[in-house]
Design a protein around this motif. Structure first.
Motif, PDB file in Angstrom:
ATOM      1  N   ARG A  34     -13.293 -50.077 -27.335  1.00  0.00           N
ATOM      2  CA  ARG A  34     -14.421 -49.491 -26.623  1.00  0.00           C
ATOM      3  C   ARG A  34     -14.099 -48.056 -26.208  1.00  0.00           C
ATOM      4  O   ARG A  34     -12.969 -47.621 -26.344  1.00  0.00           O
ATOM      5  CB  ARG A  34     -14.719 -50.329 -25.371  1.00  0.00           C
ATOM      6  CG  ARG A  34     -15.378 -51.665 -25.679  1.00  0.00           C
ATOM      7  CD  ARG A  34     -15.285 -52.618 -24.519  1.00  0.00           C
ATOM      8  NE  ARG A  34     -15.817 -52.074 -23.279  1.00  0.00           N
ATOM      9  CZ  ARG A  34     -17.116 -52.082 -22.932  1.00  0.00           C
ATOM     10  NH1 ARG A  34     -18.004 -52.622 -23.733  1.00  0.00           N
ATOM     11  NH2 ARG A  34     -17.501 -51.580 -21.781  1.00  0.00           N
ATOM     12  N   ASP A  82     -20.846 -59.629 -27.159  1.00  0.00           N
ATOM     13  CA  ASP A  82     -20.262 -58.568 -27.989  1.00  0.00           C
ATOM     14  C   ASP A  82     -19.707 -59.065 -29.313  1.00  0.00           C
ATOM     15  O   ASP A  82     -19.166 -58.263 -30.096  1.00  0.00           O
ATOM     16  CB  ASP A  82     -19.143 -57.851 -27.215  1.00  0.00           C
ATOM     17  CG  ASP A  82     -19.679 -56.670 -26.407  1.00  0.00           C
ATOM     18  OD1 ASP A  82     -20.818 -56.243 -26.658  1.00  0.00           O
ATOM     19  OD2 ASP A  82     -18.943 -56.179 -25.521  1.00  0.00           O
ATOM     20  N   GLU A  85     -19.893 -57.297 -32.587  1.00  0.00           N
ATOM     21  CA  GLU A  85     -19.100 -56.086 -32.820  1.00  0.00           C
ATOM     22  C   GLU A  85     -17.926 -56.323 -33.776  1.00  0.00           C
ATOM     23  O   GLU A  85     -17.360 -55.368 -34.303  1.00  0.00           O
ATOM     24  CB  GLU A  85     -18.577 -55.528 -31.488  1.00  0.00           C
ATOM     25  CG  GLU A  85     -19.699 -55.034 -30.591  1.00  0.00           C
ATOM     26  CD  GLU A  85     -19.188 -54.480 -29.276  1.00  0.00           C
ATOM     27  OE1 GLU A  85     -17.961 -54.385 -29.085  1.00  0.00           O
ATOM     28  OE2 GLU A  85     -20.030 -54.142 -28.425  1.00  0.00           O
ATOM     29  N   ASP A  90     -18.380 -51.175 -31.914  1.00  0.00           N
ATOM     30  CA  ASP A  90     -18.956 -50.873 -30.602  1.00  0.00           C
ATOM     31  C   ASP A  90     -19.718 -49.555 -30.693  1.00  0.00           C
ATOM     32  O   ASP A  90     -19.212 -48.565 -31.205  1.00  0.00           O
ATOM     33  CB  ASP A  90     -17.832 -50.753 -29.560  1.00  0.00           C
ATOM     34  CG  ASP A  90     -18.365 -50.410 -28.172  1.00  0.00           C
ATOM     35  OD1 ASP A  90     -19.307 -51.084 -27.722  1.00  0.00           O
ATOM     36  OD2 ASP A  90     -17.847 -49.467 -27.562  1.00  0.00           O
TER      37      ASP A  90
HETATM   38 CA   LIG Z   1     -21.263 -53.579 -26.234  1.00  0.00          CA
END
Ligand SMILES: [Ca+2]
Lengths: 205, 205
Positions: A34, A82, A85, A90
């Protein structure tokens, strides 16, 4: 053992194997980086440990959800939110370019990853993920509020590290995060004066 | 605003700050390294991302819990189960020496970390953690079974990487993990022949 019993046992074993294969596949979320750092600033965080933090945040802040919110559905959504991802990567919420084809990339990822599971579980997880993305139910709104709040807290704590690195402005921070207040006024009342102070102090332009 | 209202608001804000300080403190779990690798073998995993994986595993394997198990309490326990490692570090379950003072170190950590929270939430989380540690309820047994199962799956997938690095034997693996079967026979029936094959194939001595 008659053939039907054997087939039933095989199916049950296959279903367990499908679930284990899913867990192995989503292990890759630990390798999706991230834009946000750890609070210690020692490195960027990954989407798997972020998912743990935000699900635990939901358990910790359950009293701040609008009354009647099913906190367990919030937690389930945050554990799964998430996973796409793994395939789609991301995308920073302030990234207009990357956000263009994000929905399409994430839909394809959801098809593949949740599709690894036995039908009933696949549908259950897909419904939770769709609910999170649609941001319409009280649970989805609160889950999204917490997911937005965590990076704001990181930025407030690190002098706006990710905001500065990604040229994010005060107006953008307000525009993207003020919906936290529509789910939980108390949480937005906590954040807003801190964001305003960061702007006044000059490190959030 | 009368003084009582002001005091009430301050208390509410203080309680929110306590919860946020707790989330910041447990962020350090992302820096506690476990003995187990990612499935990709690219690096060792940390206790925060492990906590996400095992909580998500619980959601995925809910059907394999004994009937009547409250899966949400299992998930809550798994989100919180490793938090004490922020202070006490990760101790391998096969490490007899490190296990000696483990309980004492972890109790002190639980006192400090859960003690950061407002009283009611502190008690709630501490009760969940104590329940997990005691392994007496159906929920605690299933949570512990999943927590044990994940590293076994990692080892079976990586040719016993962590077992070999830590000189863990077949007898130890059976002794430490067979209680998985007391919580969920289906899960142990899946693991046992694979552990036996690893032994027969010679990479688990
Ligand atoms: Ca996210």
């Amino acid at each position: 053992m008659n053939p039907l019993t054997t087939r039933r046992m095989e199916t049950k074993l296959d279903q367990l194997q499908q679930r284990i294969d899913f867990i192995k596949a989503i292990d890759a979320l630990k390798e999706v980086q991230r834009k946000t750092c750890l609070f210690s600033e020692s490195r960027y965080e990954n989407s798997a440990e972020h998912s743990w933090a935000v699900a635990t945040f939901a358990l910790t802040l359950a009293d701040y959800a609008p009354s009647g919110t099913e906190i367990n559905r919030v937690i389930h959504m945050l554990l799964l939110h998430d996973i796409v991802e793994v395939d789609a990567g991301d995308t920073l919420c302030y990234d207009e370019e990357g956000s263009k084809d994000k929905a399409q990339r994430e839909q394809a990822a959801a098809d593949r990853l949740f599709g690894m599971l036995p039908t009933k579980t696949a549908q259950h997880f897909r419904t939770l993920w769709d609910e999170f993305e649609a941001e319409e139910t009280a649970e989805a709104k609160f889950a999204n509020a917490l997911d937005r709040m965590i990076p704001v807290l990181h930025n407030l704590d690190t002098g706006g590290k990710a905001w500065i690195e990604n040229s994010v402005t005060f107006d953008q921070v307000i525009a993207k995060n003020q919906k936290i207040g529509r789910s939980s006024p108390a949480l937005w009342n906590y954040l807003l004066p801190r964001i305003q102070r960061a702007h006044q102090d000059g490190w959030l332009l």
